[in-house]
Every structure is written in structure tokens, then in C-alpha cells.
Scaffold this active site. Structure first.
Site, mmCIF file in Angstrom:
data_model
loop_
_atom_site.group_PDB
_atom_site.id
_atom_site.type_symbol
_atom_site.label_atom_id
_atom_site.label_comp_id
_atom_site.label_asym_id
_atom_site.label_seq_id
_atom_site.Cartn_x
_atom_site.Cartn_y
_atom_site.Cartn_z
ATOM 1 N N ASP A 139 -17.867 -7.345 -26.453
ATOM 2 C CA ASP A 139 -16.701 -6.687 -27.029
ATOM 3 C C ASP A 139 -15.473 -6.868 -26.150
ATOM 4 O O ASP A 139 -14.579 -6.019 -26.131
ATOM 5 C CB ASP A 139 -16.994 -5.192 -27.236
ATOM 6 C CG ASP A 139 -16.027 -4.535 -28.220
ATOM 7 O OD1 ASP A 139 -15.494 -5.251 -29.071
ATOM 8 O OD2 ASP A 139 -15.824 -3.309 -28.134
ATOM 9 N N CYS A 193 -29.499 -2.340 -48.113
ATOM 10 C CA CYS A 193 -28.869 -1.059 -48.442
ATOM 11 C C CYS A 193 -29.198 -0.600 -49.864
ATOM 12 O O CYS A 193 -29.276 0.602 -50.127
ATOM 13 C CB CYS A 193 -27.346 -1.164 -48.289
ATOM 14 S SG CYS A 193 -26.774 -1.146 -46.577
ATOM 15 N N CYS A 199 -24.021 6.717 -46.155
ATOM 16 C CA CYS A 199 -23.009 6.568 -45.112
ATOM 17 C C CYS A 199 -21.603 6.785 -45.662
ATOM 18 O O CYS A 199 -20.752 7.392 -45.010
ATOM 19 C CB CYS A 199 -23.122 5.205 -44.439
ATOM 20 S SG CYS A 199 -22.908 3.783 -45.541
ATOM 21 N N CYS A 249 -21.208 8.528 -40.283
ATOM 22 C CA CYS A 249 -21.697 7.457 -41.167
ATOM 23 C C CYS A 249 -22.929 6.784 -40.575
ATOM 24 O O CYS A 249 -23.857 6.401 -41.300
ATOM 25 C CB CYS A 249 -20.600 6.442 -41.458
ATOM 26 S SG CYS A 249 -20.029 5.478 -40.034
ATOM 27 N N CYS A 253 -27.474 7.153 -42.046
ATOM 28 C CA CYS A 253 -28.228 5.987 -42.519
ATOM 29 C C CYS A 253 -29.739 6.273 -42.567
ATOM 30 O O CYS A 253 -30.347 6.628 -41.548
ATOM 31 C CB CYS A 253 -27.965 4.800 -41.599
ATOM 32 S SG CYS A 253 -28.861 3.298 -42.075
#
Length: 384
Positions: A139, A193, A199, A249, A253
Site C-alpha cells: 500500500d 457473493c 455489507c 461492512c 460479511c
């Protein structure tokens, strides 16, 4: 760098073994051309303004969406993941309004520091065995880790736009090693999903205009971390006691039922950050803030932004006992803090007391944004 099939297989076995030794929970390989849809999706995200004030995203679109543009020599991309799953549902803390809710990933050492040294060790072993060159990213460069992780087979980008793993749910830190070695890519993961929208429904600020699309400007993580100005009025109550990021969110899950809690002490929550009292956090000056959050990603936003967030939580707490500390912050050197203190005070003290304070504040305050806070209609008081 050309690598024979047998040499590539031995190199991959070495990488897998070293990744396991270094504490990574998953590893997979992909190629730099494996995310052809990423440029279009990223361009759409920026064109819609969903990136908010994160100008670096718009400025690095070309390098961010095409790994070979970032480094033309790359032949393989190794994606590694580390599980940081909590040992409880972080949403449980939202009901404890006198406490601050800090995102799970930020409750201990900065994951960039935890992962980068380990990635460099693995990268060094790759060069020692196969030669060539490597680059390591956590990142820290315009790399789209989540699409690359999906292409490599570690998981899929869920409707909340984060990576979801069948083994680790939504709790994975990602890092990449770019290498000139040619390795056999792993099979891409498919989306699991289905019709679930847990979420999306969990988001307190409706930050998802559609499945798989995030408007960062409405996201609590953006508002409390990236946003450098006052928290927009429409989101203040909805933020509740979330003082750094938001896990709602991720925590919603259903795939999290397969995830285990982070096994290493370096990734487990610090005891003093599990449920920090708002009163203690409001008292932090710059030196105390830096000392308390030393080594934590929270430190990067600085004391003023952080205390701004804590003041919003204080205003939502309904705890009149916090009013005394909030009043002290009306004289803080930072206009950002003073403005948030005004909103918090209006929610914690009787309206007559607040109006007297506002009259005095308008006479003495010179900062335009802070004066605008004093001039706002009195918000409804919070209720504990």
C-alpha cells in the site's frame, strides 16, 4: 527473466515455504496483465468523483491500473495475505457510546511495518535463488492489490469492494512482490457473493450507490481518516462513536464465519485500544497523542483530526459529563478542533447555556469556518 519449468516450480516451493515461515496466511501468483478491467473501473470511480479529496488516485491512474506501467520489467506478481481477523464482532462497541470505536486494523502496530520487512526477506530469497530483480509493495505505491489478489485466486472483491476470502472472510492485509522471474500463475477466484447484500445494508452512511461501487465521500473511513476538514453535518450523527475508520461492512460479511482470529500478538488489538474512553482521548495534546499512538496507523492523521473525530463521538454520546472537557477544547489552538467542539457542546448542554456560549463565541472567534459552526442552527441534543 526466463525460468525453466522445473526451476520455476522449485522457486515457487521456496516462496511458499518462506511465506509460511514469515507468518503469511495465504499466497498466490498472477501476471501483470491479469486485471484488464481495472483501468476502466478506476477511471469511472475518479470520473464520478467518488475518490473525494484523494487526488493521488487521479494523478496515478495509469500506473495504478497497469502494473507493467509502474514497472515494465515485471513478469510475475506474488500476492501475499495476512489474516487480521478480530476475536469478536467490532460492531458490538458501537452501542458503548462513552467509548471510541477504532477500526480493527488500526488497534496495534501499523501493518505496513509488520508486513514490509517480511516481504523484503522473501524477496531477498527469490533473488538469491533465481537472480533477477524484485520490488516490494504494501500500500505504498499505486498498486491495485485487491484486483491482483482476485486474479491470483486469494479471494474476490465483494460488493463492499474489499477482498473476500472463503478461508478468511473480509479480514486480510495484502502485500505484493513484483519479480522478473516467470512463475506459473494461479487460477482466478470467482465471485461468491450471490444475492447477499449484508455489507451494503450495514453501511451507516449509505456509501454504496450500487453493489461493487463505493463513494468514498460518504464512507466513515474516508471521513475520519482521509478528510482533512470538518466532518460534513449530514454524517455527524451517523458516525456515532467511530473515531477512526469503520468495520461495519467488513464485519457484516457472512464469509467471516470461516475466519479465525489473528494468531500473532503483533496483529491482536492492544488492550488500551479495545474500548478507549472518550474522556481520556479528548484530553490528548499533540505530544500525548504521538506517544499514545506510537507505531500505530492512527498517528498518521495527526492529533487535530483525531480529536475532531472524538468530539463528534462525544456529541453523539449523550454523556453530559463530557461537556466540561469539550468546553476546554473550545479554546484549542486548532480551528478544526474548535469547530467540532462547538457541535459536541450543542449536543451535550442545555440549549440556553449553548446559546449564551454561541453569542460569546461569535464575538471572539476570528476563524471563518469556526464562526460558521457557532452560527449554525442548534442541533438536537444527543440522548444516551
Amino acid at each position: 527473466m526466463r525460468t525453466s519449468t522445473s526451476d520455476a516450480a522449485r522457486l515457487r516451493a521456496l516462496i511458499d515455504a518462506e511465506a509460511q515461515r514469515a507468518g503469511f496466511d495465504a499466497i498466490a501468483v498472477t501476471t501483470p496483465d491479469a486485471i484488464p478491467l481495472a483501468p476502466v473501473r478506476l477511471a469511472e470511480f475518479v470520473a464520478d468523483g467518488f475518490h473525494g479529496s484523494m487526488d493521488w488516485i487521479a494523478e496515478t491512474i495509469a500506473r495504478r491500473s497497469e502494473p507493467s506501467t509502474l514497472w515494465p520489467e515485471v513478469r510475475s506478481i506474488i500476492v501475499l495475505a495476512m489474516n487480521y481477523g478480530p476475536d469478536h464482532d467490532p460492531r458490538d462497541l458501537v452501542s458503548k457510546r462513552d467509548r471510541g470505536a477504532i477500526s480493527v486494523y488500526a488497534k496495534n502496530r501499523d501493518y505496513h511495518e509488520v508486513m514490509k520487512g517480511r516481504l523484503k526477506e522473501i524477496a531477498g530469497k527469490i533473488v538469491a535463488r533465481a537472480g533477477g530483480d524484485v520490488k516490494v509493495f504494501v500500500d505504498t505505491a499505486p498498486v491495485m492489490e485487491k484486483p491482483l489478489a482476485e486474479a491470483a485466486g486469494l479471494g474476490w472483491q465483494g460488493k463492499h469492494t474489499n477482498l473476500v476470502s472463503r478461508a478468511h472472510g473480509s479480514w486480510l492485509f495484502l502485500g505484493t512482490i513484483f519479480t522478473t522471474a516467470e512463475l506459473a500463475p494461479d487460477r482466478k477466484e470467482i465471485d461468491h457473493c450471490g444475492s447477499c447484500r449484508a455489507c451494503l445494508d450495514a453501511c451507516p452512511t449509505d456509501a454504496f450507490p450500487a453493489p461493487y461501487r463505493l463513494d468514498a465521500r460518504r464512507c466513515i473511513s474516508y471521513l475520519t481518516i482521509e478528510n482533512k476538514g470538518p466532518i460534513p453535518d449530514e454524517f455527524r450523527e451517523k458516525i456515532g462513536n467511530r473515531i477512526y475508520g469503520c468495520d461495519d461492512c467488513l464485519a457484516a460479511c457472512p464469509w467471516n464465519k470461516f475466519a479465525s482470529a489473528a494468531s500473532e500478538a503483533k496483529l491482536a488489538a492492544r488492550a488500551d485500544l479495545r474500548e478507549p474512553p472518550l474522556a481520556d482521548l479528548l484530553r490528548l495534546d499533540d505530544a500525548a497523542f504521538r506517544a499514545f499512538f506510537s507505531g500505530s496507523p492512527v498517528k498518521r492523521i495527526g492529533r487535530d483530526r483525531f480529536v475532531r473525530n472524538v468530539l463528534i463521538a462525544a456529541g453523539n454520546s449523550g454523556d453530559a459529563a463530557l461537556a466540561a472537557i469539550v468546553k476546554q477544547l473550545l479554546a484549542d489552538p486548532s480551528p478544526l478542533v474548535r469547530g467540532a467542539a462547538i457541535w459536541a457542546l450543542a449536543r451535550l448542554v442545555p440549549e440556553t447555556e449553548y446559546r449564551d456560549r454561541a453569542a460569546d463565541g461569535l464575538k471572539s472567534e476570528s476563524d471563518k469556518a469556526v464562526r460558521e459552526e457557532w452560527a449554525r442552527p442548534v442541533p438536537a441534543r444527543a440522548h444516551a
